[in-house]
Design a protein around this motif. Sequence first.
Motif, PDB file in Angstrom:
ATOM      1  N   PRO A 136      -7.453  12.743  -1.318  1.00 49.01           N
ATOM      2  CA  PRO A 136      -8.557  11.839  -0.971  1.00 49.01           C
ATOM      3  C   PRO A 136      -8.232  10.392  -1.330  1.00 49.01           C
ATOM      4  N   MET A 137      -8.579   9.503  -0.448  1.00 48.81           N
ATOM      5  CA  MET A 137      -8.409   8.063  -0.660  1.00 48.81           C
ATOM      6  C   MET A 137      -9.802   7.447  -0.812  1.00 48.81           C
ATOM      7  N   LYS A 138     -10.024   6.784  -1.937  1.00 48.06           N
ATOM      8  CA  LYS A 138     -11.329   6.161  -2.172  1.00 48.06           C
ATOM      9  C   LYS A 138     -11.459   4.850  -1.402  1.00 48.06           C
ATOM     10  N   GLY A 139     -12.571   4.684  -0.710  1.00 46.49           N
ATOM     11  CA  GLY A 139     -12.921   3.369  -0.213  1.00 46.49           C
ATOM     12  C   GLY A 139     -13.454   2.559  -1.385  1.00 46.49           C
ATOM     13  N   MET A 140     -13.014   1.323  -1.504  1.00 51.25           N
ATOM     14  CA  MET A 140     -13.354   0.513  -2.675  1.00 51.25           C
ATOM     15  C   MET A 140     -14.229  -0.674  -2.274  1.00 51.25           C
TER      16      MET A 140
ATOM     17  N   THR B 157     -13.292  -3.591   4.891  1.00 50.07           N
ATOM     18  CA  THR B 157     -12.274  -2.821   4.165  1.00 50.07           C
ATOM     19  C   THR B 157     -11.695  -1.672   4.983  1.00 50.07           C
ATOM     20  N   LEU B 158     -12.216  -1.471   6.174  1.00 47.71           N
ATOM     21  CA  LEU B 158     -11.920  -0.274   6.952  1.00 47.71           C
ATOM     22  C   LEU B 158     -10.436  -0.140   7.292  1.00 47.71           C
ATOM     23  N   GLU B 159      -9.820  -1.215   7.722  1.00 43.56           N
ATOM     24  CA  GLU B 159      -8.454  -1.147   8.237  1.00 43.56           C
ATOM     25  C   GLU B 159      -7.462  -0.662   7.179  1.00 43.56           C
ATOM     26  N   TYR B 160      -7.455  -1.291   6.018  1.00 46.09           N
ATOM     27  CA  TYR B 160      -6.466  -0.933   4.995  1.00 46.09           C
ATOM     28  C   TYR B 160      -6.806   0.384   4.303  1.00 46.09           C
ATOM     29  N   THR B 161      -8.095   0.711   4.187  1.00 46.23           N
ATOM     30  CA  THR B 161      -8.474   1.981   3.568  1.00 46.23           C
ATOM     31  C   THR B 161      -8.031   3.152   4.442  1.00 46.23           C
ATOM     32  N   THR B 162      -8.289   3.072   5.738  1.00 52.78           N
ATOM     33  CA  THR B 162      -7.888   4.166   6.628  1.00 52.78           C
ATOM     34  C   THR B 162      -6.366   4.246   6.754  1.00 52.78           C
ATOM     35  N   TYR B 163      -5.698   3.099   6.696  1.00 50.15           N
ATOM     36  CA  TYR B 163      -4.229   3.124   6.709  1.00 50.15           C
ATOM     37  C   TYR B 163      -3.713   3.862   5.474  1.00 50.15           C
ATOM     38  N   ALA B 164      -4.273   3.553   4.317  1.00 48.00           N
ATOM     39  CA  ALA B 164      -3.848   4.224   3.091  1.00 48.00           C
ATOM     40  C   ALA B 164      -4.117   5.722   3.161  1.00 48.00           C
ATOM     41  N   GLN B 165      -5.261   6.112   3.736  1.00 51.54           N
ATOM     42  CA  GLN B 165      -5.566   7.539   3.852  1.00 51.54           C
ATOM     43  C   GLN B 165      -4.570   8.251   4.759  1.00 51.54           C
ATOM     44  N   SER B 166      -4.044   7.555   5.752  1.00 55.71           N
ATOM     45  CA  SER B 166      -3.077   8.165   6.670  1.00 55.71           C
ATOM     46  C   SER B 166      -1.745   8.487   5.984  1.00 55.71           C
ATOM     47  N   LEU B 167      -1.527   7.923   4.791  1.00 58.88           N
ATOM     48  CA  LEU B 167      -0.253   8.115   4.089  1.00 58.88           C
ATOM     49  C   LEU B 167      -0.260   9.308   3.148  1.00 58.88           C
ATOM     50  N   THR B 168      -1.411   9.962   2.973  1.00 63.02           N
ATOM     51  CA  THR B 168      -1.516  11.024   1.976  1.00 63.02           C
ATOM     52  C   THR B 168      -2.513  12.087   2.409  1.00 63.02           C
TER      53      THR B 168
ATOM     54  N   ILE C 250       0.837  -1.204   0.000  1.00 63.73           N
ATOM     55  CA  ILE C 250       0.000   0.000   0.000  1.00 63.73           C
ATOM     56  C   ILE C 250       0.868   1.249   0.000  1.00 63.73           C
ATOM     57  N   VAL C 251       1.916   1.258   0.828  1.00 67.72           N
ATOM     58  CA  VAL C 251       2.828   2.404   0.875  1.00 67.72           C
ATOM     59  C   VAL C 251       3.413   2.672  -0.508  1.00 67.72           C
ATOM     60  N   ASN C 252       3.861   1.629  -1.166  1.00 64.32           N
ATOM     61  CA  ASN C 252       4.452   1.775  -2.493  1.00 64.32           C
ATOM     62  C   ASN C 252       3.416   2.261  -3.502  1.00 64.32           C
ATOM     63  N   CYS C 253       2.203   1.735  -3.413  1.00 63.74           N
ATOM     64  CA  CYS C 253       1.144   2.108  -4.353  1.00 63.74           C
ATOM     65  C   CYS C 253       0.749   3.570  -4.196  1.00 63.74           C
ATOM     66  N   VAL C 254       0.619   4.032  -2.959  1.00 62.71           N
ATOM     67  CA  VAL C 254       0.279   5.440  -2.718  1.00 62.71           C
ATOM     68  C   VAL C 254       1.386   6.352  -3.241  1.00 62.71           C
ATOM     69  N   LYS C 255       2.619   5.970  -2.992  1.00 61.64           N
ATOM     70  CA  LYS C 255       3.763   6.754  -3.463  1.00 61.64           C
ATOM     71  C   LYS C 255       3.759   6.868  -4.979  1.00 61.64           C
ATOM     72  N   ILE C 256       3.512   5.773  -5.657  1.00 59.19           N
ATOM     73  CA  ILE C 256       3.485   5.777  -7.128  1.00 59.19           C
ATOM     74  C   ILE C 256       2.354   6.660  -7.646  1.00 59.19           C
ATOM     75  N   GLN C 257       1.186   6.571  -7.037  1.00 58.22           N
ATOM     76  CA  GLN C 257       0.062   7.401  -7.486  1.00 58.22           C
ATOM     77  C   GLN C 257       0.361   8.884  -7.308  1.00 58.22           C
ATOM     78  N   GLU C 258       0.989   9.223  -6.188  1.00 58.51           N
ATOM     79  CA  GLU C 258       1.351  10.631  -5.975  1.00 58.51           C
ATOM     80  C   GLU C 258       2.392  11.069  -6.994  1.00 58.51           C
TER      81      GLU C 258
ATOM     82  N   ASP D 273      -5.249  12.530  -8.649  1.00 54.13           N
ATOM     83  CA  ASP D 273      -5.938  13.411  -7.695  1.00 54.13           C
ATOM     84  C   ASP D 273      -6.686  12.654  -6.599  1.00 54.13           C
ATOM     85  N   VAL D 274      -7.367  11.584  -6.963  1.00 53.26           N
ATOM     86  CA  VAL D 274      -8.058  10.747  -5.985  1.00 53.26           C
ATOM     87  C   VAL D 274      -7.397   9.377  -6.043  1.00 53.26           C
ATOM     88  N   LEU D 275      -6.894   8.922  -4.893  1.00 53.69           N
ATOM     89  CA  LEU D 275      -6.071   7.720  -4.859  1.00 53.69           C
ATOM     90  C   LEU D 275      -6.871   6.516  -4.373  1.00 53.69           C
ATOM     91  N   VAL D 276      -6.273   5.339  -4.534  1.00 44.80           N
ATOM     92  CA  VAL D 276      -6.836   4.088  -4.015  1.00 44.80           C
ATOM     93  C   VAL D 276      -5.723   3.341  -3.297  1.00 44.80           C
TER      94      VAL D 276
END
Length: 826
Positions: free
Chosen positions: A617-621, A603-614, A535-543, A548-551
């Motif tokens: 906006p992080m989309k819940g999927m 899905t709550l745990e990993y979605t909120t973790y991803a949002q904490s990295l950026t 997830i950390v790597n994926c958020v970094k790549i998207q940024e 604009d809106v990440l997953v």
Amino acid sequence: MTIIASNLGFPRMGENRELKKLVEAYWAGKVTDTELAEGIKVIRADHWNLQKNQGISHIPSNDFSLYDHVLDHIHLFGAIPARYQAVVESEVTENTAFRGWKTYFAMGRGYQTSKAASEASSATADTAFGLAASVSQKIDVGSMEMKKWFDTNYHYIVPEFTATQTFSLTNSGYSQPKPVQEFLEAKANGIETRPVILGPISFLLLGKSADSAHPYTSRFDALVHLEALLPVYTSLLTQLAQAGAQWIQIDEPILCLDLEYQGSLDTIKAAYTKAFTTIRAAIPSVNILLATYFGEIRSNIQAIINLPINAIHIDAVRTSETELSNIVNQISTTTLSLSIGVIDGRNIWKSNLKNKLAIIKNVVEKLGSSRVLVAPSCSLLHSPHSLNKEVAKVRPEVLDWLAFSVEKLQEVSFLTKAANSNTLVEPITFADAELQVYYAQNQESQAKRAVSPLIHNPAVKSRIESVTPDMFKRINPFPARRVAQRTRLTTLPALFPTTTIGSFPQTREVRLARSNFNAGKLSAADYDKFIREQIVNCVKIQEECGLDVLVHGEFERNDMVEYFGENLEGYVFTANGWVQSYGSRCVKPPIIFGDVSRPKPMTLEYTTYAQSLTTKPMKGMLTGPVTILQWSFVRDDIPRSTTCNQIALAIRDEVVDLEKAGIACIQIDEPAIREGLPMRASDWDAYLKWSVDSFLLSSTGVRDDTQIHSHMCYSDFNDIFTAIQRMDTDVLTIENSKSDLKLLKAFEKYGYTNEIGPGLYDIHSPRIPTIEDMKYRVEQMLKDLAKELIWVNPDCGLKTRGWSETIAALKNMVQVSVQLRSTFSN
């Protein structure tokens, strides 16, 4: 003569997905043409022998495909679009006995040489995407359009026809036409098969016009090509007759659609008469089975009842007793035989053999046993291979209720033997001990399932009964919500915001980690650590790409439906219950056996973790209730709408939890709403009412400033536009790249006013789209849609792609958005 045990088609992938692994290795350059050819011969022989050993007399051939059976026919009939000519020409220069496969796969997947790829991306391209090509060449062509195969989750490649379309019989990578090659291959193995051919009327009516100067205004316009197509059919069928074929199965599934409403029944009747009169003249001594499936023929029976054929197959699972009786009565006045599809080819429950024997008995009494074939309702392509690998995975009580393809053939064989034994009177008993034991075990399974406490959950039933009308609508209309959302989403650009559909590459490393975790070789703590690193790597790549809106990337998810099923009560999961979705893509649908509920957040745990990295906006999927229903094997003892609402309430709880956790954008994917549309228009309204209600039930429990997204793909939106509007999503992303922008015309015609993201490039193809290609697509969109409403995104999730091509494509996509913002801000 006696009743015949018959099959219409068998799953292609193999018990352990041998075909998938073989073809993907071929694309990766790890398997040669010769190795691929030899590998698929082994798979086919295994499947023919398996069916023979199960007691099937009419065994299909040419039901096998390297990618898609409709694509097989496109290539077989030489209907190759002109844009693939450079690929065709490149094959001519290659010294191979399997000429044709490169073009074939290019039509299905797209094709891009290394030189073209390097020009499309600033990254170094080191692959020709699995198909050999000279680096000095520059070939860059996308795949053909893909659509859902009627109301299934299988995707077919759409034939394209020009005003001056010609056809020619090709060998499709073999020494002779594929159906002939496979028939002779089976014959050499000592097995007499019934070749399966997609019929000429269905082949044409499933296609589209590729000529903008001559667009089709109705489905029947494609029949203008029938005259040119029939000589190819007669040539092929003549070769099959010369090879020794005694029966040929010609599939015409189009007969289960509303042809009488879409045009004149006289028109379709004339087309069938012309086609089959011509075919019969070419093969006067070969028996012809005309096969329909997926629904009722109804008045379309008038188009085929007097054709010069020998038998008709009907889907008796999806045909009412009254309709079946009508068909039998009409056939009884002819010499036609009837193939009764009494075993459900699309679901996984054991058949109640007592009920099936009653159906067969009624037909035999009217027609006589010599005019009856017993078969599955449709090809078993839509069912998993066998239950052999499920003993350790599926709880014993539920396992006893199931039947996959091999077990369905056993049911066909039993029913045929039982009906031929002339003991179809109550009480049903058999002199043959094996038949008696098999029947008794089946009836015991049916009885146990009916009363099992595993199925019923009083709390779920009570909650369904407490649903109120206000739970099906948002607090305020979209304009007010849009203002609230733009106020909350401060980082979102005013024009052309960018996002992805949800998933990111599921690499071998990701799949291996999941496999090791499921096998107990990786601890829960280590697996969680691994997923968080992804997830950390994926958020970094998207940024870095500038989205604009990440997953979060969905690395913990094996499949968009299976994952949610694993977190819901009322589901059971298989170890090896794979079915083909498209190409080499397989899915393992979960099985809904009881009332559905959500025991905890999914899905709550990993979605909120991803949002904490950026700070973006992080989309819940989430996957929507209709898609979860459609892409599962569904219980058959209660209405599908009831099960769908149970799922909707579970998703609603998840949406509310995500909002409470601060997630501002939540995507609830519903790619299967159009897929679930009944075959007949008279049944549409009832389905669209409950299916859209289920989506609304899942999505409307949030505040105005929470932005609800949804995604839909491969849909004829004109058919369901009112339903799409009633879904009232804030942002709708749609598949668009494979359909030449035609889907947008529905949105322009009907005046869609919410935000929309038509896909800019095809994620099913490994080619890297250029900035120019994607920018042109947006410019075409702007003719139909307001610039303030357009989002920029791929056409689907990215899980099947590699990282290098994904990053290159997304960087190009973001540049399109940047350039357009600059243009429209001046």
